[in-house]
Scaffold this motif. Structure first.
Motif, PDB file in Angstrom:
ATOM      1  N   ILE A 104       0.847  -1.215   0.118  1.00  0.00           N
ATOM      2  CA  ILE A 104       0.017   0.069  -0.127  1.00  0.00           C
ATOM      3  C   ILE A 104       0.846   1.318   0.112  1.00  0.00           C
ATOM      4  N   VAL A 119       5.654   3.679   1.673  1.00  0.00           N
ATOM      5  CA  VAL A 119       5.276   2.251   1.060  1.00  0.00           C
ATOM      6  C   VAL A 119       4.989   1.530   2.467  1.00  0.00           C
ATOM      7  N   LEU A 120       3.899   0.571   2.542  1.00  0.00           N
ATOM      8  CA  LEU A 120       3.612  -0.205   3.470  1.00  0.00           C
ATOM      9  C   LEU A 120       3.278  -1.762   2.932  1.00  0.00           C
ATOM     10  N   ALA A 121       4.023  -2.483   3.539  1.00  0.00           N
ATOM     11  CA  ALA A 121       3.507  -3.904   2.938  1.00  0.00           C
ATOM     12  C   ALA A 121       2.476  -4.574   3.727  1.00  0.00           C
TER      13      ALA A 121
END
Lengths: 154, 252
Positions: A104, A119-121
């Motif tokens: 995301i 940026v997130l996983a």
């Protein structure tokens, strides 16, 4: 049951019911508003207002990660199966970031590229021991299962 | 009177409950500590590493049971609050109010461990997605109940006011539980399923379930310990409390 208790039981139950209905309506109303993220196909379909800051969600396309050699800049493509979107980001990535992983990214569109500031996983709900993952990967290889269905071993 | 109903009436009497809880407590503490030791050993040493997260996934052996307990304790508190409001049973008021700080502690541990895990795995300490936000609201509800209880002078009136708040807050429980299905969240969906196969390997599942049972015993033991003290305070001046106080005196 004596009348006082009966009255209290009815009053408390009615209040609880009313609060329950109010909460249900709120949840239904929020369903349309609480989009945590947009997928590339929604962005290309014009669902996001121009210049808006939003979250882009999808899978990192295999083989699309390009790292700059002199900085923390990284480019990759996010796909939702229907559409793709090139993303650019400068910074430290989470441990779970890798090819074919849900991510995301928060940021804005600049031209036809999405420039992310974060940026997130996203982790899925599967927990698999490493030896099982490897055994599954080997079995997939033996039976020639296509690349996309294979769980990744680190 | 039906024997079960009779027992229920007897249970509601503070001296009977005080004695019964006193007899149960050593067993509950022993089961809780043994379960926690077994679950933590199984989770931290025996369970294999996750194929993606390595050892970092082991935080789920604390995080997930605490998250379950945060909902379970709230339901317990609200159910006792309901009984307290309708039937004015003193014991239910005491149990509901004794449960609040324990539930708040479980909720806090759940949020803190989730945050510690989220930084390396997701890349952020906190995000305002539906699951995280509703769990935070749950913590505020607990704190509201505790605060309201202590803001009113009269113990019994305070307990009923706080019980009412607890009861209203119960609408948050389904929101916490189903938030990952209803909305697109960063938090993953449920791994352990009551119906259908769980999405976790059996070697990782048993320590998790052991921890889930052990935290129930931990809650029961803390709850009864707290409720006994609260009952002594609430009933101070009554004959049965005076007898206990006199019996304790020579030892002190």
């Amino acid at each position: 049951m004596n009348p006082t208790r009966k009255r209290r039981l009815i009053v408390v139950s009615l209040i609880l019911g009313a609060v329950g209905i109010a909460a249900t309506l709120t949840v239904f109303a929020l369903q349309q508003n609480m989009t945590y993220l947009y997928t590339p196909v929604e962005v290309l379909g014009g669902k996001v207002p121009a210049d808006a800051r939003f979250r882009l969600g999808g899978m990192v396309k295999a083989g699309s990660i390009e790292r700059a050699s002199d900085s923390l800049r990284i480019g990759f493509t996010v796909t939702d199966g229907d559409a793709e979107m090139p993303v650019e980001y400068t910074g430290i990535l989470p441990d779970l970031f890798r090819e074919k992983q849900s991510v995301i990214a928060t940021g804005t569109m600049q031209g036809n590229r999405f420039v992310a500031s974060e940026v997130l996983a996203k982790h899925d709900e599967n927990y698999v021991p490493r030896d099982v993952a490897e055994a599954m990967a080997n079995a997939h290889k033996k039976h020639a299962v296509p690349e996309a269905a294979k769980p990744e071993a680190k | 009177m039906n024997p079960l109903l009779l027992w229920f009436h007897k249970l509601g009497s503070p001296p009977y409950f005080y004695r019964l809880a006193g007899r149960l407590l050593p067993w509950l503490w022993a089961l809780a500590l043994a379960g926690l030791a077994l679950g933590l050993y199984g989770g931290l040493f025996v369970a294999p590493r996750d194929y993606q997260q390595g050892d970092a996934f082991r935080i789920i052996f604390v995080h997930v049971p605490c998250a379950w307990m945060s909902l379970f304790v709230y339901f317990f508190m609200a159910a006792n609050g309901f009984i307290a409001l309708v039937w004015r049973i003193k014991l239910s008021e005491t149990l509901a109010m004794a449960a609040a700080p324990i539930g708040a502690a479980f909720t806090f541990i759940c949020l803190a461990t989730g945050s510690i895990w989220g930084k390396p795995m997701w890349g952020t300490w906190w995000t305002w997605d539906a699951r995280l936000t509703s769990e935070l609201v749950l913590l505020f509800l607990y704190l509201g109940v505790i605060g309201l209880y202590h803001a009113i002078e009269d113990r019994r009136q305070a307990a009923r006011a706080a019980a009412f708040l607890a009861l209203i807050g119960i609408v948050n429980l389904p929101i916490v539980h189903f938030s990952v299905n209803w909305w697109n969240t960063l938090h993953q969906g449920s791994t352990v399923k009551l119906f259908g196969p769980s999405l976790i390997d059996a070697r990782m599942l048993w320590p998790l379930l052991t921890m889930a049972v052990a935290t129930k015993f931990l809650f029961a033991a803390s709850l009864l310990s707290r409720a006994r003290v609260d009952l002594l305070e609430l009933e101070s001046g009554k004959d049965w409390v005076r007898q206990i106080a006199l019996a304790e005196e020579p030892r002190a």
